[in-house]
Structures are given as structure tokens and as C-alpha cells.
Scaffold this motif. Structure first.
Motif, mmCIF file in Angstrom:
data_model
loop_
_atom_site.group_PDB
_atom_site.id
_atom_site.type_symbol
_atom_site.label_atom_id
_atom_site.label_comp_id
_atom_site.label_asym_id
_atom_site.label_seq_id
_atom_site.Cartn_x
_atom_site.Cartn_y
_atom_site.Cartn_z
ATOM 1 N N LYS A 70 31.618 -43.145 -1.681
ATOM 2 C CA LYS A 70 31.991 -44.219 -0.775
ATOM 3 C C LYS A 70 30.738 -44.767 -0.088
ATOM 4 C CE LYS A 70 35.571 -45.057 2.695
ATOM 5 N NZ LYS A 70 36.601 -44.368 3.485
ATOM 6 N N GLN A 71 29.886 -43.835 0.382
ATOM 7 C CA GLN A 71 28.706 -44.271 1.121
ATOM 8 C C GLN A 71 27.650 -44.889 0.211
ATOM 9 O OE1 GLN A 71 27.640 -40.655 3.080
ATOM 10 N NE2 GLN A 71 29.338 -40.812 4.502
ATOM 11 N N GLU A 110 36.272 -33.677 -1.079
ATOM 12 C CA GLU A 110 36.167 -34.611 0.051
ATOM 13 C C GLU A 110 34.727 -35.068 0.242
ATOM 14 O OE1 GLU A 110 39.870 -33.106 2.877
ATOM 15 O OE2 GLU A 110 37.899 -32.220 3.137
ATOM 16 N N PHE A 111 33.824 -34.120 0.046
ATOM 17 C CA PHE A 111 32.409 -34.461 0.179
ATOM 18 C C PHE A 111 31.999 -35.468 -0.889
ATOM 19 C CE2 PHE A 111 28.034 -33.862 -1.077
ATOM 20 C CZ PHE A 111 27.366 -33.936 0.127
ATOM 21 N N GLN A 129 33.855 -37.521 -2.507
ATOM 22 C CA GLN A 129 34.484 -38.811 -2.242
ATOM 23 C C GLN A 129 33.664 -39.602 -1.218
ATOM 24 O OE1 GLN A 129 37.911 -38.963 0.245
ATOM 25 N NE2 GLN A 129 39.041 -40.271 -1.179
ATOM 26 N N ALA A 130 33.258 -38.880 -0.155
ATOM 27 C CA ALA A 130 32.482 -39.550 0.889
ATOM 28 C C ALA A 130 31.145 -40.041 0.335
ATOM 29 C CB ALA A 130 32.259 -38.602 2.059
ATOM 30 N N LEU A 186 41.702 -38.627 -4.481
ATOM 31 C CA LEU A 186 41.671 -37.198 -4.760
ATOM 32 C C LEU A 186 43.070 -36.742 -5.117
ATOM 33 C CD1 LEU A 186 39.419 -35.892 -1.865
ATOM 34 C CD2 LEU A 186 38.772 -36.857 -4.061
ATOM 35 N N ARG A 187 43.147 -35.786 -6.015
ATOM 36 C CA ARG A 187 44.470 -35.344 -6.442
ATOM 37 C C ARG A 187 44.401 -33.838 -6.684
ATOM 38 N NH1 ARG A 187 48.094 -36.600 -11.141
ATOM 39 N NH2 ARG A 187 50.026 -36.231 -10.042
ATOM 40 N N ASN A 188 45.126 -33.061 -5.901
ATOM 41 C CA ASN A 188 45.100 -31.621 -6.148
ATOM 42 C C ASN A 188 46.371 -31.166 -6.830
ATOM 43 O OD1 ASN A 188 46.805 -31.687 -3.819
ATOM 44 N ND2 ASN A 188 46.382 -29.535 -3.544
ATOM 45 N N PHE A 225 26.036 -28.142 2.840
ATOM 46 C CA PHE A 225 27.398 -28.155 3.371
ATOM 47 C C PHE A 225 28.157 -26.902 2.918
ATOM 48 C CE2 PHE A 225 31.770 -30.029 2.241
ATOM 49 C CZ PHE A 225 32.338 -29.617 3.427
ATOM 50 N N GLN A 269 47.561 -35.878 0.188
ATOM 51 C CA GLN A 269 46.366 -35.539 -0.576
ATOM 52 C C GLN A 269 45.136 -35.667 0.315
ATOM 53 O OE1 GLN A 269 46.079 -34.481 -3.697
ATOM 54 N NE2 GLN A 269 48.204 -34.653 -4.331
ATOM 55 N N ALA A 270 44.189 -34.772 0.108
ATOM 56 C CA ALA A 270 42.925 -34.881 0.821
ATOM 57 C C ALA A 270 42.339 -36.253 0.521
ATOM 58 C CB ALA A 270 41.983 -33.786 0.343
ATOM 59 N N PRO A 271 41.592 -36.823 1.432
ATOM 60 C CA PRO A 271 41.165 -36.290 2.728
ATOM 61 C C PRO A 271 42.160 -36.534 3.862
ATOM 62 C CG PRO A 271 40.090 -38.376 2.325
ATOM 63 C CD PRO A 271 40.982 -38.127 1.151
ATOM 64 N N SER A 286 22.968 -34.792 6.575
ATOM 65 C CA SER A 286 23.543 -33.486 6.237
ATOM 66 C C SER A 286 23.471 -32.490 7.392
ATOM 67 C CB SER A 286 22.875 -32.912 4.988
ATOM 68 O OG SER A 286 21.502 -32.740 5.217
ATOM 69 N N GLY A 334 50.307 -29.366 -4.565
ATOM 70 C CA GLY A 334 49.862 -30.670 -5.043
ATOM 71 C C GLY A 334 50.760 -31.792 -4.585
ATOM 72 N N LYS A 373 38.773 -28.369 -2.305
ATOM 73 C CA LYS A 373 39.125 -29.508 -1.473
ATOM 74 C C LYS A 373 37.900 -29.998 -0.705
ATOM 75 C CE LYS A 373 41.585 -29.638 2.560
ATOM 76 N NZ LYS A 373 42.739 -29.334 3.399
ATOM 77 N N ILE A 423 32.652 -38.510 6.675
ATOM 78 C CA ILE A 423 31.726 -37.376 6.646
ATOM 79 C C ILE A 423 30.333 -37.946 6.865
ATOM 80 C CG2 ILE A 423 30.744 -35.554 5.208
ATOM 81 C CD1 ILE A 423 33.386 -35.387 3.745
ATOM 82 N N ALA A 475 22.485 -32.047 -0.003
ATOM 83 C CA ALA A 475 23.438 -32.089 1.104
ATOM 84 C C ALA A 475 24.673 -31.275 0.777
ATOM 85 C CB ALA A 475 23.821 -33.544 1.399
ATOM 86 N N ILE A 486 26.879 -32.364 9.052
ATOM 87 C CA ILE A 486 28.049 -31.891 8.311
ATOM 88 C C ILE A 486 28.326 -30.454 8.710
ATOM 89 C CG2 ILE A 486 29.123 -31.647 6.054
ATOM 90 C CD1 ILE A 486 27.282 -33.652 4.964
ATOM 91 N N TYR A 516 41.699 -31.798 -8.995
ATOM 92 C CA TYR A 516 41.192 -30.430 -8.808
ATOM 93 C C TYR A 516 42.354 -29.506 -8.538
ATOM 94 C CZ TYR A 516 41.692 -31.576 -3.835
ATOM 95 O OH TYR A 516 42.185 -31.962 -2.611
#
Lengths: 317, 305, 688
Positions: C513-514, C506-507, C509-510, C522-524, C411, A261-263, A62, A257, C502, A58, C407, A65, C495
């Protein structure tokens, strides 16, 4: 007799291969599938190497995005989070192809043998075996998955399950994938079993079976050497029909679930996401959708070709 | 034959009870409860709820109570939708899903059989390829994509059909078409495969050798054997269609049983889940029995002992 | 050749799909068909199928909206601010100590079957809602009423041989129970026997059920001794602090001052129901053929999962001011389906959160239809503070600071960045008080102002905190860094399945990471699997959470962290925070109270048990001819103010300003309703 068959066996596969190569559509299918497999295996690495995009990247800016239409930078455009769709399609292909192939194998192995045995043996055995199928068919699938998830991965995981999971290497990721295949395999063979049983019922009283029985071929031999090859047409067709349905079930399971899993993405989930935005960002649906459809078409052409090539009846002509 | 049918009918009740019991166990194993919500309930309120629904009794007692209810055919009241009995909910919503399901299956049969038979007769012709390609399209385009696309074209683009909700005949068209597409495709492909198998078999060749005309061969012999895969597939498929399909019901906001079933599981609405499961299992077994009986008519060589 | 035809067909289909969209966006001022319905009817998509039409049972917002049409309460929500305005209560007064309320009911209020609505009906309603047999999940809303919790929890008073009851203050020395207990006799309203009882010092209550009582005694051995051998008298419905002084005067007594209680009374749980009908039909009473309601509308048709039709109730006391003849509620949760129905002109408005995030940019172009206002709801991530590495406050703070909230809200398009725990733009007075307090607190806690202002996103500080927490950190450009030896396997984001959750996950997580070089998993999970997991703190690291306020006061958010067994799902508990909250809520001066609440909020956030992410937005659409449907903080509409405007010149324009503009028709209606209370207060002032 035994020896003869072996000799014939080798030439049978060669013949079949020759016939398959003559079938243009099947060859087309084969090429596409081979291309897909190569693309999803090495594609993500190539994209990362050339453009730097990955399925989960991502942008930190911003302004980026958001969903952009296809461009040179992003040949398939980007999704809502500004991620490269091409990278996601390739990565998602790994999951979808694996899911499709493994569950179809399960469906073929379990479904065909189960249905054939029930159909050939008949009587009480058939009755019991088919009632088991009915029972599995009736229990709400989604409930099974919910319980599976909670027992294997959730808060109340019993210790003995944890211990068993540790024997097999444990780990969240492993059990997740293992459960996904288990959940898909659980149901994918049921209709296959019914279809095969129906075919076997109609075949088992035919002359060639009587003949085989008279010559003392074992029950196992009759079922798998004589009956199953003769029911192959519907089996292969139904198997090629199973692939799309499990690919889409995977998208449903991820709602519960399970699944990826995402992503991470899969074709099914990308198509499901894409349809919502079809009138605004059509590329979100079109690229994963067309890739998936192309793959399914090719698998189907290949399946048909295989059927024709392996058909014992065609051989006679 | 009669003995066979009676035996199969008798086995339905114990099998259904088994299904219900397993389902009950699964519900109890699943995390969460019908009253689990975002807000944590004070323990006293949770106690009140447990007392009200007999959840404070022992598991054995609760199981026996459930079985007693099921045997009497009364599944009790829904836990989520207060004051509505399970039987009432099933009776109320079955007609919606059954209407759509039966219509869709009929349409699928007409389209699928025609396409499949023609394709098999003219194997490897353009007609064969075209109809099979369209069938593949029907399979490759999932109904959650087909439905919205049809809506966009006919309801929001041309404004000739309503986009959703139950109502007149015009409301039925889009959901029925959406639902039938995949079944038509399955049937077309299975018919073609089954027909090809039969057309090459010995007894058709014998019939041809006997000099029977093609039409008789086709309709009297080939078709009957050729659609066995379709019939095998129809049993469970039709049962599920009658009981509703979530995706189409959701897209078109149809108050069918399929959506309610999924919701009941997600809500852990035990009596409702059990009621629908029992109903569905009986339906599946009855349809499969019908399928097995029809095998005998379709192919005289199939006999039951 | 056939293939060409086929290809042509596909092309035609695709182009049709694309043009149908582009024509609608370029085509006109409005999205899709925009014609007022021929009749005076509102067609509204209301979300999930209601659990029940009994106002005291359901807990969800979709039900709340339908029940608001069917039932009337003492007060009604103001259509814009959700502040209480007179409904069946013409006027009311509050005792100086804030624990007693007297409501003066209007004499012409009737149920839909013609029965008059009296104070006795409210007494019945409150008692019923609290009865353990009804087992209402919302009963906790009324726990502020004296002895309500004891009654609902099946507890008992303790009577000694002399007939005297044990008192709570003798056992709970330093808690709120004894602090605010007023021994002086109240002279608020007429003196009655019940009034003397309810105003006597609060009695001790113990659980009636033996097992629960044993558990209670274990925690309070002193009470066990005292109770032994004494008589237990169950708390009855008649003991709770609700009293009908006469047919049209209702008095409520709270255990403690609760300044927000009046706001709460518009909630469906407190709306009046008919005793006769409920007792006659039992659980069948909400069936269309049996139901009797008290609101502006009555039930005509209920086809579950299809439609609920309510029609104007002719016996309603304010019937002449109800504009709509009928409302049709369609239960549907599918965003796309709802949007399609709206575009085709089959519905006139949709409930909140219905516009998919990716459509918002498109929909914003329809300025007269798309409503995006702050909501009394927040989204945040909880930390599991009981497990490493999140038991380290520095790690928690680092994770919170490493997320760019601006951000994120850009988003998500509809939301406002959030770093406090109460939503932004909902409680203006509270926010003003908070600003004042924060200036003091920053000095007190020695936090530099620049750093404070960067709490929306401060990766450099996050990296510094990780270093302080003992991790190896390698710096990168722009203040970012890479934490090298962080146990990422021990942290995940759990979540519940939903597209928006979701996307946010994901956002996030990114971002980590950055900015920190940490990749969390992530776990749904499906909703009902997720909730027990989160509640039992069975999650690793973080979990997604959202909170919708029950009433219009910051307390509804801060209370989440109150008590050792609190509902925050973080494992965080601090008795000092409890004391701060108690102190604030016993303050009768609203400004001072807000300041005290703000201090409590600041104190809690210093411990960072959560990452506040965003204030939710209402995010829905309505046709411009629907008037009086405001994007208030709860998207709860007082339906009697809603009307259909047939003159296109008077249709709503640019609804971003809808809350600021005034609609004379509605303002006049509200003013007339407020009149009784204003006059009452004037008279009171003159009398005093």
C-alpha cells in the motif's frame, strides 16, 4: 375488541417509554449505546482527520512498528504492529455491534416463534420441531462453517452457487459478511427456542390462555399476543446473554476463515489477541476489553429496563 | 408418561443416525483430507493410503460401511491417531471433561441459583444490583480472558496453584472456576428473570392470599416454576459441558474430549468425528428428555399427551 | 459503599496482574522458578499429540522428537550441526560413484526386549516403510533407493518371452535415468547374487494397476507398444536396493547418486523397528504394554494429550552414556500455556516457535534461557504464475522488491531477512559457493552490483518495473509510487490461520500500500481448507508458504521446483531448472556440486515464482540447568547427550553463544562415538 386494542396499543408504548425513562440504569445504558453507535460510525473518520491514523496504518518507520503504551498521540496505545488501538477499537465496534445486534434479532425472531409454536402446539409437532433443534445442535458447528466456506467461497464452489451469488450482487466481501451472519444465526436461536418452549409449556394451561381460547382468539393470536408477552422476561434476559456470546463466536469464526478478515478487527478478536500480551502490554487488552464490557453492561441494563417497562404484569400494578 | 418416555427413547437412535449421516456428508464436502499435508504426496502414496482405508470404493459403499459400523457401535480406528480405536479414545478422554464439566456446573448452580433467588426476592435492592453486576461481569469477561488472568494471579503471582495440566485436586480449581463463571452468570440471570415472572403470577398471589407462609411459597411454588428457564438451558449446556469445552481444556492443557473433538474436525479424522458426534447427539437428546420430564415435576400444569 | 469495595477489588486484581509481571522481569536473572528437578528427569513440552509412536508413520516434527528418544538408526544427528554421527552403524563407506553405501553395525545393539539388532532388522524396517500396505506418507524419503519408488507405487517389471527384462535406458533417452546408469559391474563390497541383480542396468517399471497404467501409456506411447503382450512381474520388497550381507553388514544401493542421502538416514523413518513384535501385535504394537523400541529410552507411560513418559533403556548399547533417567513429554500447542508451565517451573524446556512474537523483546532479557538461532526453515509467498496479473514476471518482481525485508524481520523480531530460497546461516559451505557463483552470474546476466545489493528492498525499481509492465504509475517521495490502474481485485494474499501468518500478511499489505499504492485483500483459511486451495492454484495472486528442510542440504529446498508436477504451488515449471538440478546432484565433488546448485537457485529466482521473506528462527526457551539441548537447525535433539547440571556455577550462560562454546562432557561423548568411523577411514586409507 379489535378497536379497543389498537387504542390501548399506542398508549402502551408511550407508557412503556415513560417507565423506561424512569429507570436510571436503563437510561444510562441507552446513552452509552447511543454514544457507542455514534462513535463507531463517525469516530474512525474523525481520528483519520485529526491524527491521520487508521485501523490498518502500519508506520513505515520500522522503529515505530511495536507496541507503545497510551500517550497523547495514541490515547489507547498501539498494538504489536504499531497501529493505533483507538482507531481499531472504533472500527472493530462496527463489526461487533452489527454482529451482536443482527444475530440477536435472528435469535429473537426465529428462536421465539419456533419455540412458542412448538410449545403451544405440543404433541408430534413439538416432538419433530425439537428433534430438529437437537440435530442442528449435535452436528459439529465448525464442520458446518468449514463446508459453508468451501462451498461458497473456496476452490470447489459449484457453478450454481456462483450463479446464485451473482444474482445477489456477488463479490467476495458481500458473501463473506452474509455467510458470517448466516453462520451465527444458524445456532444462536437454538437455546432460545428451548427456553421459550419451556416457558410456553408452563403458561399454556393457565387461565388467561383458556379464556382467550374460549373467546375464539386464533392460535396465532394466542401464541404471539398472549403467551409470548408473558414469557418476555426470560426471553429478554436470554437475548442480552446472546449478544456477548455471538461477539465472541465471531472471534472463533475468524479462526476458520469466516468472520472479519485482517487487517479489520473486532472487539472479540482484539480481546483474544490482547490477553496473550496482558503481562507485557496490558493496554492491548484493557481498552478493547473495557469498551466491550461497558457496551455489554449497557445493553443488559437497557434489556432489563425494557423488560420491566413492557411487562404486562407490572402494568397491572 | 411412561409411553411418552419410551417414545422419546425410541426416537433417539434414528435421530442420531440422521445426525451421523449429515455429518458424514459434511466431512465429505469439506475440503482437505486426513492426510492432506504441507508436502504434496506423490500420487502413488496417496493411492496407497486410499486403498488402505477403503477410500477407493464408491461413495455409496463407503456410506453403507460407515452406517454398518455405527449400528454395531464400533466406529473403527482413528485415521489420525493410528492404532487407537474411536471407542477407546472417547472412553479414555470422557472422564477428564466430565469431571471438570460436572464440577463446574454444580458450582455454577450453587452460585447462580443463590444469587438469582436473592436478587429476585430483593428486586431493585443493592443486593440485586451487585449480584447482577457481578453476573454481567461473568458474562462480559470471556473464559479465554478469565482463565489466563486467574493463572497469572494464582499460579504465577502467588505460586499457590498449578498453572495447567491434569493432576490432583489443586489442578482442578482454576479450570472449574473458569468454566463455571459464565454458567453461574447465565443461571443467576435466568433464575432472577424466571422467579420475577412467577412471583408476580396469579397463583402465587392466590397462595399468599391463602395465608401460606413465605418460605413455603418460595420453595414449594415460586422456585419450582421460576427455574424452568434454567432447566431449559441446562439440557444442551450440560451435554456440551460433559463432552468438554475447548477453550478451558486448551488453556489448562487438560486431555478432555472437547479439544479432541475440535482437533478431529480440523484433522478431518472421520471415524473420530462421527463417534463423538453420535455420542454427543445421544447425550443431548437424553438430557433434553430429562429436561422435559422434569418440567412435569416442576410445574404440574405441564402435561404431555 | 459496596461499589467502593467492588472497585477496590478490581483495582487490587489489576495491580496484582501488573506486579506479578514486573516483579518477574525485574526480579532476577531467570524467568520464573528455576530449580533443577530432584530426579534426573527432563520435562519437555513437545507440541501436538503424536499421531503414532511407530517411527515410520508420523511426518511432524513434534513426533520426530519423541521418536528420536525411542528409536535408534544407523546414524544419529550431531546435537549441534545435525550432521550424521555413528549410532548403530559403527562405521560406513560410500562407493566412488556415490550410489552405494556399506554400513558396519555394532554387535552389541539390542532392542528394548533384548533381541539383538542386526542388518536384517534394518532390511525389514526399510522394506516395511516402503510397503504400499503400510501406506507411509514419508515413504518418498526412501525413493532414492533403487526400485523403492517402483515397489511403493505398486509397479511391475516387464519381462519378454526370453526371460529378459525391458530396461529403462531404452525408453528414457535424455533423462537422468539413462545418464548416470553405470553398466560396469560394481565391485563395492562382497559379490553376491543380489548385488549383481541390483547393479544390473535399471529395469523399466510400469504401474500394475490397469487404470494408472493406461494413463502412463498415454504419456509414453512408445512404452505401450513395447510392453504389449509381455509379462508383468510385480516389484517385490525383496527387489529394493537394501541388502544384509551378513548380520552386521548392510548395503544400500541408490538409483542415482544422492550426496545428501547419509544425512537423511538419521530421520525417524529409517530408525529400526522390531519385526517380531510388529507381526505379533499388528496395529496394537505401539501400545505401552506391547511396544519394543531400539533407542536410548523406552516407553513407560502414554496418556494421549496428557503425557508421554520414556525411561532410560537398560538394554541400549550406549546406556552407560545416557544421562537422563526419564523424559516426560507434554503435548501442548498453546503458547501461553507452555510459557506458564515453564515460568511456574513445571517444565524445563519447550519446543521451537513457542515464544509469542510480542514477548520476545521481554524474553531476550533472559540471556541464559532464550534461544534464537537460524533454522532450516523458510517463509515465503508463492505467486500464482498461471493467472494475470501475476503471470507477468515484471509484476512479480515489483511485488517482491516493494517489501522491506529488514523492516519485516525487525517487526517479527526472530527472523532473518531472506531474498534467496535457501535459508541464511544454515549451509555455510553452500553460501560460500553461492557467493562465488553469484559474482559470475551477475556479469552473465548484466545485473549491476548496486541493484543486486538492493534486492532486499528497492521501491524505485519496483515502480519502474510496474511502469514497464504497462501500468500507469504516479511517483511519490522516497522512490515510492502509486500504481493507478492495477487490478487489485485480482490479487489477494491467502494464508492459513495463525497469529504469525496474520501479522506478516498485514505487514505485507501495508508495504504494498505504501510503496506501490496497491491494496491487496487478505484472506485467511483453516489449514485443511487452505492446503488444497494453494495446491490447486485456486488462489488469486499470492499465498503464504513455509518449508522445513527434510535434511541438511540445500537440495531439500530446491527440489520444491523440480518436475512438471512440482510441490511449489506456483504453477512455475522450467525443464532447464530440472536439468541444472540433475547435473548438480550427479556431481560428486561437494564444492562443485554446491556451485551448480547455486546456479540452479539463481536461475529459478530470476523467474521470481516466489517472494522469499525470512529464514525462521528456532525461538524457544530452556532452563539454564538443562545442558546439551542445542538450538540446532531442526530443533531435533539427540536426547542421550542431554543432562541436568546441578551446580549453578556450571549452568548455561548467555545462550546466544551456546553453539560456539564447547561442553567438555558432550564433546567427549561425541568424540568417542566418532572414533569408530575415524579409525575405519584411517584403516581404509592405510589399506589403499
Amino acid at each position: 375488541m379489535q378497536e379497543k386494542e389498537i387504542v390501548k396499543g399506542t398508549s402502551l408504548w408511550k407508557d412503556a417509554w415513560k417507565r423506561l425513562l424512569k429507570n436510571k440504569l436503563a437510561v444510562f445504558g441507552m446513552i452509552v449505546i447511543a454514544f457507542m453507535i455514534v462513535a463507531v460510525s463517525i469516530g474512525p473518520a474523525i481520528i483519520k482527520w485529526t491524527t491521520g491514523y487508521t485501523y490498518d496504518y502500519i508506520p513505515s518507520d520500522s522503529d515505530l512498528i511495536r507496541s507503545f503504551p497510551p500517550s497523547l498521540k495514541h490515547p489507547m496505545g498501539t498494538d504489536d504492529a504499531g497501529r493505533d488501538i483507538l482507531a481499531r477499537v472504533l472500527q472493530g465496534g462496527r463489526v461487533s455491534l452489527m454482529v451482536g445486534i443482527i444475530s440477536t434479532l435472528v435469535s429473537l425472531v426465529i428462536g421465539v416463534s419456533y419455540g412458542a409454536i412448538a410449545g403451544y402446539l405440543g404433541g408430534a409437532i413439538d416432538n419433530v420441531m425439537m428433534r430438529i433443534v437437537d440435530i442442528i445442535y449435535s452436528i459439529p458447528y465448525i464442520l458446518i462453517v468449514i463446508v459453508l466456506l468451501s462451498v461458497f467461497g473456496g476452490p470447489n464452489t459449484p457453478n450454481f452457487i456462483k450463479a446464485t451469488a451473482n444474482i445477489f450482487g456477488g463479490g467476495q466481501g458481500l458473501s463473506q459478511i452474509f455467510m458470517l451472519f448466516f453462520a451465527l444465526g444458524l445456532v444462536s436461536w437454538l437455546t432460545m427456542a428451548r427456553v421459550v418452549r419451556g416457558q410456553i409449556l408452563s403458561l399454556k394451561n393457565q387461565d388467561f390462555v383458556m379464556a382467550a381460547r374460549a373467546t375464539g382468539v386464533s392460535t396465532f393470536g394466542i401464541i404471539f399476543k398472549h403467551l409470548v408477552p408473558n414469557a418476555l422476561g426470560p426471553v429478554i434476559v436470554y437475548a442480552t446473554l446472546t449478544i456477548p456470546s455471538v461477539m465472541l463466536s465471531e472471534a472463533f469464526l475468524s479462526f476458520l476463515g469466516l468472520g472479519v478478515q485482517a487487517p479489520y478487527a473486532s472487539w472479540g478478536s482484539m480481546v483474544a489477541d490482547g490477553i496473550k500480551n496482558i503481562s507485557i502490554y496490558p493496554w492491548q487488552l484493557i481498552f478493547p476489553g473495557v469498551t466491550m464490557a461497558l457496551t455489554l453492561f449497557s445493553l443488559n441494563f437497557l434489556g432489563d429496563g425494557l423488560r420491566d417497562a413492557l411487562d404486562p404484569q407490572t402494568r397491572k400494578f | 408418561m411412561l409411553y411418552f418416555i419410551i417414545r422419546r427413547l425410541l426416537i433417539i437412535i434414528p435421530t442420531a443416525l440422521l445426525v451421523v449421516s449429515v455429518t458424514w456428508l459434511l466431512i465429505r464436502l469439506a475440503p482437505g483430507n486426513f492426510y492432506t499435508g504441507e508436502k504434496k504426496l506423490p500420487p502413488a502414496i496417496e493411492e496407497n493410503i486410499k486403498k488402505k482405508y477403503g477410500l477407493d470404493k464408491s461413495m455409496g459403499e463407503q456410506y453403507l460401511m460407515m452406517i454398518k459400523n455405527v449400528l454395531s457401535g464400533d466406529f473403527g480406528d482413528s485415521l489420525k491417531y493410528q492404532g487407537q480405536s474411536v471407542n477407546e479414545i472417547i472412553r479414555r478422554h470422557l472422564p477428564y471433561s466430565a469431571t471438570i464439566g460436572i464440577l463446574a456446573y454444580l458450582l455454577a448452580l450453587i452460585v447462580g441459583l443463590t444469587a438469582g433467588i436473592l436478587a429476585a426476592l430483593k428486586q431493585n435492592s443493592l443486593l440485586d444490583y451487585t449480584s447482577m453486576a457481578i453476573a454481567m461481569l461473568g458474562i462480559s469477561i470471556p473464559n479465554f480472558v478469565l482463565g489466563p488472568i486467574l493463572v497469572i494471579i494464582f499460579a504465577l503471582g502467588l505460586y499457590i496453584l498449578p498453572p495447567a495440566r491434569w493432576g490432583g485436586i489443586s489442578n482442578l480449581i482454576l479450570p472449574v472456576v473458569t468454566l463455571s463463571a459464565i454458567y453461574a452468570a447465565y443461571i443467576a440471570r435466568l433464575t432472577r428473570a424466571g422467579m420475577l415472572e412467577i412471583l408476580r403470577s396469579d397463583f402465587i398471589r392466590t397462595a399468599r392470599a391463602k395465608g401460606l407462609d413465605e418460605k413455603t411459597i418460595l420453595l414449594r411454588h415460586a422456585l419450582r416454576g421460576g427455574i424452568i428457564p434454567v432447566v431449559s438451558f441446562t439440557g444442551p449446556a450440560l451435554a456440551h459441558l460433559l463432552a468438554g469445552t475447548v477453550v478451558v481444556e486448551k488453556i489448562f492443557a487438560i486431555p478432555g474430549l472437547g479439544n479432541i473433538f475440535i482437533q478431529s474436525v480440523l484433522n478431518r479424522d472421520e471415524p473420530l468425528i462421527l463417534g463423538i458426534v453420535a455420542f454427543l447427539s445421544i447425550l443431548i437428546m437424553v438430557f433434553n428428555l430429562l429436561v422435559d420430564i422434569s418440567y412435569g415435576f416442576l410445574d404440574p400444569r405441564i402435561r404431555y399427551s | 459503599m459496596k461499589r467502593e469495595i467492588f472497585c477496590g477489588l478490581v483495582l487490587a486484581l489489576i495491580s496484582c496482574i501488573l506486579t506479578s509481571c514486573s516483579s518477574s522481569t525485574a526480579g532476577g536473572r531467570y524467568w520464573g522458578k528455576t530449580e533443577p528437578p530432584k530426579e534426573n528427569v527432563l520435562r519437555y513440552i513437545s507440541g501436538s499429540e503424536p499421531e503414532s509412536l511407530d517411527p515410520q508413520i508420523p511426518t511432524g516434527q513434534p513426533e520426530a522428537r519423541i521418536l528420536m528418544a525411542l528409536y535408534d538408526g544407523l546414524v544419529e544427528y550431531h546435537p549441534k550441526t545435525m550432521a550424521p554421527i555413528p549410532a548403530i552403524a559403527e562405521s560406513w563407506e560410500i562407493s566412488p560413484d556415490g550410489t552405494e553405501f556399506i554400513f558396519y553395525l555394532r554387535k552389541n545393539a539390542k532392542f528394548s526386549n533384548g533381541d539383538p539388532i542386526t542388518a536384517k532388522d534394518f532390511v525389514y524396517t526399510f522394506r516395511r516403510g516402503l510397503s504400499p500396505e503400510l501406506a507411509a506418507q514419508n515413504a518418498y524419503l526412501a525413493y532414492e533407493i533403487k526400485y523403492a519408488q517402483a515397489y511403493n507405487s505398486r509397479e511391475a517389471f516387464v519381462k519378454d518371452k526370453d526371460g529378459n527384462f525391458l530396461l529403462k535406458k531404452d525408453f528414457f533417452e535424455d533423462t537422468k535415468a539413462s545418464k548416470s546408469e553405470s553398466d560396469k559391474t560394481s565391485t563395492f563390497g562382497p559379490d553376491t547374487e543380489f548385488h549383481r541383480f541390483i547393479n544390473s542396468p535399471e529395469r523399466l517399471t510400469v504401474p500394475l494397476d490397469e487404470k494408472t497404467r493406461e494413463a502412463f501409456f498415454k504419456k509414453n506411447p512408445k512404452i505401450k507398444e513395447a510392453v504389449e503382450g509381455k509379462e508383468l512381474v510385480p516389484v517385490r520388497a525383496e527387489d529394493i536396493g537394501v541388502e544384509a550381507i551378513d548380520d552386521y553388514t548392510l548395503r544400500l544401493k541408490l538409483a542415482l547418486p544422492a550426496p545428501y542421502f547419509l544425512d537423511l538416514l538419521a530421520h525417524q523413518f529409517f530408525r529400526v523397528v522390531n519385526q517380531r513384535v510388529i507381526e505379533k501385535f499388528g496395529k496394537e504394537w505401539t501400545k505401552p504394554e506391547n511396544i519394543v523400541t531400539s533407542g536410548a529410552f523406552k516407553l513407560a507411560i502414554h496418556r494421549p494429550y496428557d503425557v508421554i513418559v520414556v525411561v532410560k533403556n537398560p538394554t541400549y548399547w550406549d546406556a552407560e552414556n545416557v544421562s537422563l533417567d526419564r523424559i516426560e513429554f507434554y503435548p501442548s500447542e498453546e503458547q501461553t500455556t507452555s510459557m506458564n508451565l515453564y515460568k511456574a517451573g513445571s517444565v524445563d524446556a519447550i519446543y521451537n516457535h513457542t515464544v509469542p512474537a510480542s514477548w520476545i523483546e521481554e524474553m531476550r532479557k533472559f540471556k541464559d534461557e532464550y534461544l534464537d538461532h537460524p533454522e532450516v526453515a523458510i517463509e515465503y509467498y508463492t505467486f500464482n504464475v498461471t493467472k494475470p496479473p501475476m503471470n507477468d514476471i515484471r509484476v512479480r518482481k515489483a511485488f517482491a522488491l516493494a517489501v522491506d525485508r529488514f523492516a519485516l524481520s525487525k517487526f517479527r523480531k526472530t527472523t532473518k531477512p531472506l531474498v534467496d530460497f535457501t535459508p541464511e546461516g544454515i549451509f555455510p559451505q553452500y553460501e560460500a559457493a553461492r557467493k562465488r557463483v553469484y559474482e559470475e552470474l551477475l556479469k552473465e546476466y548484466k545485473i549491476p552490483v548496486e541493484e543486486w545489493e538492493k534486492r532486499y528492498f528497492n521501491p524505485a525499481k519496483a515502480c519502474q518495473l510496474m511502469r514497464e509492465a504497462g501500468y500507469q504509475v504516479r511517483d511519490k517521495e522516497n522512490g515510492r509510487c502509486e500504481v493507478l490502474n492495477f487490478p487489485a481485485d485480482e490479487v489477494s494474499v491467502t494464508y492459513n490461520t495463525s497469529e504469525s501468518n496474520k501479522a506478516v500478511a498485514e505487514f505485507m499489505q501495508a508495504q504494498w500500500k505504501q510503496n506501490l499504492g496497491i491494496t491487496v485483500q487478505l484472506r485467511n483459511m483453516e489449514w485443511k481448507t487452505f492446503l488444497p486451495t494453494r495446491k490447486a492454484l485456486d488462489y488469486k495472486g499470492m499465498a503464504r508458504a513455509g518449508w522445513v528442510g527434510d535434511y541438511m542440504d540445500p537440495n531439500t529446498f530446491l527440489k520444491l521446483f523440480y518436475g512438471p508436477d512440482n510441490d511449489s504451488s506456483t504453477g512455475w515449471y522450467d525443464p532447464k531448472f530440472d536439468r541444472m538440478l540433475d547435473e548438480a546432484n550427479s556431481e560428486t565433488d561437494p564444492e562443485k556440486r554446491f556451485e551448480l546448485l547455486a546456479r540452479a537457485e539463481f536461475y529459478m529466482l530470476q523467474a521470481q515464482p516466489v517472494i522469499p521473506l525470512q529464514t525462521q528462527a528456532t525461538n524457544w526457551i530452556k532452563k539454564p540447568y538443562v545442558k546439551g539441548l542445542y538450538p540446532n537447525p531442526g530443533t531435533l535433539h539427540a536426547w542421550k547427550f542431554v543432562y541436568i547440571e546441578r551446580d549453578p556455577a556450571k549452568w548455561d550462560r548467555d545462550v546466544d553463544n551456546i553453539m560456539k562454546e564447547s561442553d567438555p562432557i558432550i564433546e567427549e561423548k561425541i568424540a568417542r562415538l566418532m572414533q569408530t568411523q575415524i579409525e575405519f577411514e584411517k584403516r581404509k586409507k592405510a589399506g589403499a
